[in-house]
Design a protein around this motif. Structure first.
Motif, PDB file in Angstrom:
ATOM      1  N   LEU A   1      -7.277  12.705   7.050  1.00 26.22           N
ATOM      2  CA  LEU A   1      -7.054  13.497   5.843  1.00 26.22           C
ATOM      3  C   LEU A   1      -5.954  14.530   6.052  1.00 26.22           C
ATOM      4  CD1 LEU A   1     -10.743  14.107   4.675  1.00 26.22           C
ATOM      5  CD2 LEU A   1      -9.043  12.615   3.598  1.00 26.22           C
ATOM      6  N   MET A   2      -5.927  15.150   7.228  1.00 26.26           N
ATOM      7  CA  MET A   2      -4.925  16.173   7.505  1.00 26.26           C
ATOM      8  C   MET A   2      -3.530  15.567   7.609  1.00 26.26           C
ATOM      9  SD  MET A   2      -7.197  18.382  10.196  1.00 26.26           S
ATOM     10  CE  MET A   2      -6.957  20.126  10.014  1.00 26.26           C
ATOM     11  N   ASN A  27     -15.437  30.645   3.165  1.00 23.94           N
ATOM     12  CA  ASN A  27     -15.124  31.182   1.840  1.00 23.94           C
ATOM     13  C   ASN A  27     -13.935  30.472   1.194  1.00 23.94           C
ATOM     14  OD1 ASN A  27     -17.166  33.047   2.235  1.00 23.94           O
ATOM     15  ND2 ASN A  27     -15.792  34.708   2.831  1.00 23.94           N
ATOM     16  N   LYS A  28     -13.346  29.545   1.942  1.00 25.74           N
ATOM     17  CA  LYS A  28     -12.169  28.796   1.479  1.00 25.74           C
ATOM     18  C   LYS A  28     -11.030  29.731   1.082  1.00 25.74           C
ATOM     19  CE  LYS A  28     -15.152  24.975   0.096  1.00 25.74           C
ATOM     20  NZ  LYS A  28     -15.226  24.534   1.508  1.00 25.74           N
ATOM     21  N   ASP A  29     -10.852  30.769   1.904  1.00 26.14           N
ATOM     22  CA  ASP A  29      -9.773  31.736   1.675  1.00 26.14           C
ATOM     23  C   ASP A  29      -8.540  31.259   2.434  1.00 26.14           C
ATOM     24  OD1 ASP A  29      -8.096  33.872   1.322  1.00 26.14           O
ATOM     25  OD2 ASP A  29      -9.604  35.403   1.750  1.00 26.14           O
ATOM     26  N   TRP A  30      -7.902  30.251   1.885  1.00 23.31           N
ATOM     27  CA  TRP A  30      -6.782  29.611   2.598  1.00 23.31           C
ATOM     28  C   TRP A  30      -5.575  30.526   2.705  1.00 23.31           C
ATOM     29  CZ3 TRP A  30      -9.632  26.517   4.825  1.00 23.31           C
ATOM     30  CH2 TRP A  30     -10.604  25.749   4.168  1.00 23.31           C
ATOM     31  N   GLU A  63     -14.306  18.506   3.485  1.00 20.47           N
ATOM     32  CA  GLU A  63     -13.520  19.010   2.353  1.00 20.47           C
ATOM     33  C   GLU A  63     -12.563  20.127   2.764  1.00 20.47           C
ATOM     34  OE1 GLU A  63     -16.719  22.280   0.583  1.00 20.47           O
ATOM     35  OE2 GLU A  63     -16.652  20.258  -0.286  1.00 20.47           O
ATOM     36  N   ASP A  64     -12.800  20.719   3.928  1.00 22.75           N
ATOM     37  CA  ASP A  64     -11.924  21.793   4.409  1.00 22.75           C
ATOM     38  C   ASP A  64     -10.678  21.252   5.116  1.00 22.75           C
ATOM     39  OD1 ASP A  64     -13.749  23.677   3.511  1.00 22.75           O
ATOM     40  OD2 ASP A  64     -14.751  23.850   5.458  1.00 22.75           O
ATOM     41  N   ALA A  65     -10.697  19.988   5.511  1.00 18.09           N
ATOM     42  CA  ALA A  65      -9.657  19.459   6.386  1.00 18.09           C
ATOM     43  C   ALA A  65      -8.258  19.603   5.798  1.00 18.09           C
ATOM     44  CB  ALA A  65      -9.949  17.996   6.723  1.00 18.09           C
ATOM     45  N   ALA A  66      -8.046  19.079   4.613  1.00 15.53           N
ATOM     46  CA  ALA A  66      -6.704  19.085   4.018  1.00 15.53           C
ATOM     47  C   ALA A  66      -6.200  20.492   3.711  1.00 15.53           C
ATOM     48  CB  ALA A  66      -6.690  18.215   2.765  1.00 15.53           C
ATOM     49  N   PRO A  67      -6.983  21.336   3.009  1.00 11.99           N
ATOM     50  CA  PRO A  67      -6.461  22.684   2.720  1.00 11.99           C
ATOM     51  C   PRO A  67      -6.266  23.533   3.972  1.00 11.99           C
ATOM     52  CG  PRO A  67      -8.747  22.466   1.970  1.00 11.99           C
ATOM     53  CD  PRO A  67      -8.283  21.101   2.337  1.00 11.99           C
ATOM     54  N   LEU A  68      -7.092  23.328   4.983  1.00 11.46           N
ATOM     55  CA  LEU A  68      -6.925  24.073   6.225  1.00 11.46           C
ATOM     56  C   LEU A  68      -5.626  23.665   6.922  1.00 11.46           C
ATOM     57  CD1 LEU A  68      -7.930  26.051   8.348  1.00 11.46           C
ATOM     58  CD2 LEU A  68      -9.322  24.214   9.335  1.00 11.46           C
ATOM     59  N   ALA A  69      -5.372  22.368   6.972  1.00 12.05           N
ATOM     60  CA  ALA A  69      -4.129  21.884   7.575  1.00 12.05           C
ATOM     61  C   ALA A  69      -2.926  22.445   6.836  1.00 12.05           C
ATOM     62  CB  ALA A  69      -4.098  20.358   7.554  1.00 12.05           C
ATOM     63  N   GLN A  70      -2.996  22.462   5.513  1.00  8.54           N
ATOM     64  CA  GLN A  70      -1.890  22.975   4.708  1.00  8.54           C
ATOM     65  C   GLN A  70      -1.665  24.460   4.975  1.00  8.54           C
ATOM     66  OE1 GLN A  70      -0.226  20.747   2.121  1.00  8.54           O
ATOM     67  NE2 GLN A  70       1.246  22.255   2.874  1.00  8.54           N
ATOM     68  N   GLY A  84       3.318  28.293   9.536  1.00 13.67           N
ATOM     69  CA  GLY A  84       4.300  28.054  10.591  1.00 13.67           C
ATOM     70  C   GLY A  84       3.790  27.330  11.808  1.00 13.67           C
ATOM     71  N   LEU A  85       2.498  27.003  11.829  1.00 10.11           N
ATOM     72  CA  LEU A  85       1.924  26.296  12.971  1.00 10.11           C
ATOM     73  C   LEU A  85       2.059  24.795  12.718  1.00 10.11           C
ATOM     74  CD1 LEU A  85      -1.205  28.538  13.636  1.00 10.11           C
ATOM     75  CD2 LEU A  85       1.094  28.706  14.625  1.00 10.11           C
ATOM     76  N   LYS A  86       2.944  24.160  13.445  1.00 10.75           N
ATOM     77  CA  LYS A  86       3.329  22.774  13.150  1.00 10.75           C
ATOM     78  C   LYS A  86       2.476  21.734  13.863  1.00 10.75           C
ATOM     79  CE  LYS A  86       6.860  24.599  10.976  1.00 10.75           C
ATOM     80  NZ  LYS A  86       6.785  24.816   9.530  1.00 10.75           N
ATOM     81  N   ALA A  87       1.879  22.103  14.993  1.00 10.48           N
ATOM     82  CA  ALA A  87       1.055  21.170  15.768  1.00 10.48           C
ATOM     83  C   ALA A  87      -0.393  21.613  15.696  1.00 10.48           C
ATOM     84  CB  ALA A  87       1.521  21.116  17.220  1.00 10.48           C
ATOM     85  N   LEU A  88      -1.263  20.722  15.232  1.00 14.54           N
ATOM     86  CA  LEU A  88      -2.673  21.049  15.054  1.00 14.54           C
ATOM     87  C   LEU A  88      -3.519  20.147  15.947  1.00 14.54           C
ATOM     88  CD1 LEU A  88      -2.666  21.022  11.120  1.00 14.54           C
ATOM     89  CD2 LEU A  88      -1.903  22.858  12.654  1.00 14.54           C
TER      90      LEU A  88
END
Length: 210
Positions: A54-55, A189-192, A22-29, A35-39
């Protein structure tokens, strides 16, 4: 798409371990917004491949690649997931052969001049220098630059916000890999917003010495 363009997209490539899907998408965003374009998503957890999908869906503008690609199984899984690039901590003949069967950019790892020479002879001009700090850090990269000036590196392993500028100041470094913007407590903590702020700080790391 070339590995050069992907690595040049930002000074830092976050090396991501996904423990909760569940963290994958919001973390990628959050990382992309900072500004980090390559993950680089490491294949160290059972859900990593699903996280890549998902990302990519969440942030189609980002380059979402796989790390810890060490054998045919992880290579094939990366291809099937639609990885934009693949990263290996080291190299072997099997991976070199596999890399030549796909158009997906491949960043093999090297830690010694012999490994760098071997990969350069196979046509790889961009390499992951790993484990960077343990393998000699900036001093090693400066030494390699003399006899092997045509190889460019993404050092990864033990690099921090404080030491990243020292690497980026080297002419044979295009970017660095790091994890310091991936604070586990913030993710838990999902502090995106805080993750985005750390990503922006990483993206603005000082290159002015180069």
């Amino acid at each position: 798409m070339s590995i050069e363009k992907i690595l040049a997209s930002a000074p830092v490539v976050p090396v991501v371990v996904i423990d909760n899907l569940e963290d994958a998408a919001p973390l990628a965003q959050a990382l992309y917004n900072g500004g980090l374009k390559a993950l680089e998503i490491t294949l160290r957890t059972p859900i990593a491949i699903e996280a890549v999908k998902l990302m990519k869906a969440a942030v189609p503008e980002a380059y979402v690649g796989t790390g810890t690609v060490v054998d045919k199984a992880s290579f094939d899984a990366s291809v099937a997931a639609g990885a934009d690039f693949m990263v290996s901590p080291g190299v072997n003949d099997e991976l070199v052969a596999l890399a030549k069967t796909t158009d997906i950019p491949f960043l093999p790892g090297a830690a010694t001049p012999s490994e760098v020479m071997q990969l350069a002879s196979q046509g790889f001009k961009y390499l992951k220098f790993f484990p960077a700090e343990a393998a000699g850090g900036t001093a090693m990269l400066k030494s390699i630059a003399g006899p092997l000036p045509d190889v460019t590196f993404c050092p990864t392993g033990g690099i921090t916000l404080a030491t990243a500028p020292n690497y980026l100041a080297l002419n044979n470094v295009i970017c660095v890999g790091g994890t310091w913007m991936l604070d586990k407590q913030l993710i838990e903590n999902k502090d995106w917003q805080a993750i985005e702020s750390l990503a922006r700080q990483a993206c603005e790391v000082n290159r002015s010495q180069k």
